[in-house]
Design a protein around this motif. Sequence first.
Motif, mmCIF file in Angstrom:
data_model
loop_
_atom_site.group_PDB
_atom_site.id
_atom_site.type_symbol
_atom_site.label_atom_id
_atom_site.label_comp_id
_atom_site.label_asym_id
_atom_site.label_seq_id
_atom_site.Cartn_x
_atom_site.Cartn_y
_atom_site.Cartn_z
ATOM 1 N N SER A 74 0.791 -1.244 -0.074
ATOM 2 C CA SER A 74 -0.123 0.251 -0.120
ATOM 3 C C SER A 74 0.788 1.399 0.053
ATOM 4 O O SER A 74 0.418 2.190 -0.356
ATOM 5 C CB SER A 74 -1.082 0.068 1.189
ATOM 6 N N LEU A 75 2.319 1.077 0.288
ATOM 7 C CA LEU A 75 3.033 2.215 0.398
ATOM 8 C C LEU A 75 3.856 2.182 -0.806
ATOM 9 O O LEU A 75 4.820 2.889 -1.059
ATOM 10 C CB LEU A 75 4.048 2.340 1.569
ATOM 11 N N GLY A 76 3.639 1.295 -1.754
ATOM 12 C CA GLY A 76 4.616 1.385 -3.041
ATOM 13 C C GLY A 76 5.643 0.234 -3.590
ATOM 14 O O GLY A 76 6.073 0.291 -4.464
ATOM 15 N N VAL A 77 5.522 -0.717 -2.146
ATOM 16 C CA VAL A 77 6.413 -1.883 -2.402
ATOM 17 C C VAL A 77 5.837 -2.838 -3.533
ATOM 18 O O VAL A 77 4.766 -3.082 -3.587
ATOM 19 C CB VAL A 77 6.682 -2.459 -1.063
ATOM 20 N N VAL A 111 11.301 -4.200 11.538
ATOM 21 C CA VAL A 111 11.808 -3.606 10.411
ATOM 22 C C VAL A 111 12.965 -2.763 10.454
ATOM 23 O O VAL A 111 13.093 -2.099 11.539
ATOM 24 C CB VAL A 111 10.645 -2.941 9.703
ATOM 25 N N LYS A 112 13.944 -3.008 9.517
ATOM 26 C CA LYS A 112 15.312 -2.482 9.863
ATOM 27 C C LYS A 112 15.256 -1.399 8.502
ATOM 28 O O LYS A 112 15.347 -1.788 7.424
ATOM 29 C CB LYS A 112 16.474 -3.338 9.628
ATOM 30 N N PRO A 113 15.079 -0.041 8.860
ATOM 31 C CA PRO A 113 15.712 0.972 7.773
ATOM 32 C C PRO A 113 16.582 0.887 7.106
ATOM 33 O O PRO A 113 16.822 0.962 5.914
ATOM 34 C CB PRO A 113 15.586 2.396 8.484
ATOM 35 N N GLU A 120 19.060 0.741 14.274
ATOM 36 C CA GLU A 120 17.691 1.162 14.473
ATOM 37 C C GLU A 120 16.607 -0.126 13.931
ATOM 38 O O GLU A 120 16.760 -0.558 12.814
ATOM 39 C CB GLU A 120 17.454 2.335 13.594
ATOM 40 N N GLU A 121 15.743 -0.334 14.807
ATOM 41 C CA GLU A 121 14.614 -1.270 14.364
ATOM 42 C C GLU A 121 13.446 -0.685 14.833
ATOM 43 O O GLU A 121 13.247 -0.209 16.005
ATOM 44 C CB GLU A 121 15.060 -2.774 14.932
ATOM 45 N N ILE A 122 12.219 -1.172 14.217
ATOM 46 C CA ILE A 122 11.042 -0.487 14.494
ATOM 47 C C ILE A 122 10.262 -1.839 14.592
ATOM 48 O O ILE A 122 10.156 -2.596 13.685
ATOM 49 C CB ILE A 122 10.404 0.361 13.791
ATOM 50 N N SER A 123 9.513 -2.235 15.795
ATOM 51 C CA SER A 123 8.632 -3.273 15.875
ATOM 52 C C SER A 123 7.311 -3.388 15.203
ATOM 53 O O SER A 123 6.662 -2.493 15.416
ATOM 54 C CB SER A 123 8.495 -3.913 17.310
ATOM 55 N N LEU A 124 6.965 -4.231 14.325
ATOM 56 C CA LEU A 124 5.883 -4.352 13.869
ATOM 57 C C LEU A 124 4.561 -5.508 14.545
ATOM 58 O O LEU A 124 3.753 -5.454 14.008
ATOM 59 C CB LEU A 124 5.841 -4.759 12.315
ATOM 60 N N LEU A 149 -0.118 -0.342 11.291
ATOM 61 C CA LEU A 149 1.113 -1.131 10.695
ATOM 62 C C LEU A 149 1.521 -0.467 9.654
ATOM 63 O O LEU A 149 2.874 -0.097 9.342
ATOM 64 C CB LEU A 149 0.456 -2.445 10.169
ATOM 65 N N VAL A 150 0.611 0.139 8.890
ATOM 66 C CA VAL A 150 1.069 1.207 7.377
ATOM 67 C C VAL A 150 1.902 2.337 8.034
ATOM 68 O O VAL A 150 3.152 2.529 7.506
ATOM 69 C CB VAL A 150 -0.037 1.554 6.893
ATOM 70 N N GLY A 151 1.519 2.945 9.408
ATOM 71 C CA GLY A 151 2.372 3.800 9.800
ATOM 72 C C GLY A 151 3.727 3.551 10.501
ATOM 73 O O GLY A 151 4.678 4.351 9.999
ATOM 74 N N ALA A 152 3.715 2.329 10.703
ATOM 75 C CA ALA A 152 5.007 1.860 11.551
ATOM 76 C C ALA A 152 6.025 1.554 10.050
ATOM 77 O O ALA A 152 7.384 1.922 10.373
ATOM 78 C CB ALA A 152 4.883 0.666 12.198
ATOM 79 N N LEU A 153 5.619 1.045 9.132
ATOM 80 C CA LEU A 153 6.516 0.896 7.900
ATOM 81 C C LEU A 153 6.908 2.406 7.286
ATOM 82 O O LEU A 153 7.887 2.358 6.887
ATOM 83 C CB LEU A 153 5.837 0.004 6.963
ATOM 84 N N ARG A 154 5.883 3.376 7.259
ATOM 85 C CA ARG A 154 6.053 4.593 6.506
ATOM 86 C C ARG A 154 7.316 5.126 7.694
ATOM 87 O O ARG A 154 8.347 5.919 7.098
ATOM 88 C CB ARG A 154 4.785 5.452 6.877
#
Length: 315
Positions: free
Chosen positions: A56-59, A261-263, A269-273, A281-286
């Motif tokens: 949904s974010l373009g992947v 997720v690792k940028p 840095e890692e952000i937990s999904l 979920l979309v917000g965390a990926l963004r």
Amino acid sequence: MLDGFGRDVRYLRLSVTDKCNCRCVYCMPAGGVRLLRHEDLLSFEELAEIVAAAASLGVERVRITGGEPLVRRGIVDLVRMVAEVPGIREVDMTTNGTLLAPLARPLREAGLTRVNVSLDTLDPVLYRRITRTGELADALAGLRALDEAGFANTKLDCVLVGGLNDADVRPVAELARDRDLSVRFIELMRMGECAGWPTERFVPAEEVLRQLPELEPAGSQGVAELYRAPGWKGTVGLIRPVTHRFCAGCDRIRVSAEGRVKPCLHSAEEISLRGLHGDALVGALRRAILAKPARSHIDVDHASQSARGMSRIGG
Ligand code: SAM
Ligand code: SF4
């Protein structure tokens, strides 16, 4: 979606397990690593939900990796689920190939687009020394099965390790002589198991050009600089994360098997999904895409700042 530096992020690398049937010397300790518990792994439904949110974010492109992705039970079903996510145009896999022979055809039927097989040598004894537990014959059978199942654009990835396989790149490269195969030589990155290794082990990919003077530039494909020798069907690629940093063209994010997720491959840095759905979920990926740094700081002397070894993020 564009990151903070104008890079269009269209590629998601999804690690589906931290387990592996091999113990490559630069990737895992001989005794293996402490593994995630099964209940800590993302379920197939969670993985598919993450892929849909990323789409949904373009992947558009997903690469399934590990550890060794083929040790995850039900991998064919997972590939099918990912391939069916609207917006996903390509599902690829990176594998050591040793378990591939019986799975190549079902994976193709499930919608797998392309496969990268990791193969560091064509010498069975050295293969065993590098992988510690693997058999070269199994990896070669996996490669053959890909052809028989009708896969095209197969890539063979060879990590160069000084003092181990750097002296004989020719036999590996020559797999591209008679087959439409892309053999890519990858510089060893200082991280995880090999973070503290001596400098001599980190061989610049330039070495390949020195050993194969007949190679001529043939453009580029993603992060690989391509070369071709006169008369060869396939290409030889150089991937040089250490000596020619390619961060400016980085179009990817990575998700680990437990849902972090690792940028950037090399930042801590890692952000937990985990437990996130829908807009959260979309917000965390963004946030992860916007957190991509301009560049990593890895080089021959400076190790990755990632807290994970390669087997826990998948390359
Ligand atoms: N097990 C699968 C395989 O070997 O293809 C997928 C995961 S493995 C971590 C992905 C790739 O990362 C392999 O090609 C492996 O050789 C490479 N790799 C592992 N550690 C590395 C390092 N420190 N630097 C560069 N490549 C590395
Ligand atoms: Fe396993 Fe791949 Fe790491 Fe080798 S490189 S130990 S095959 S995860």
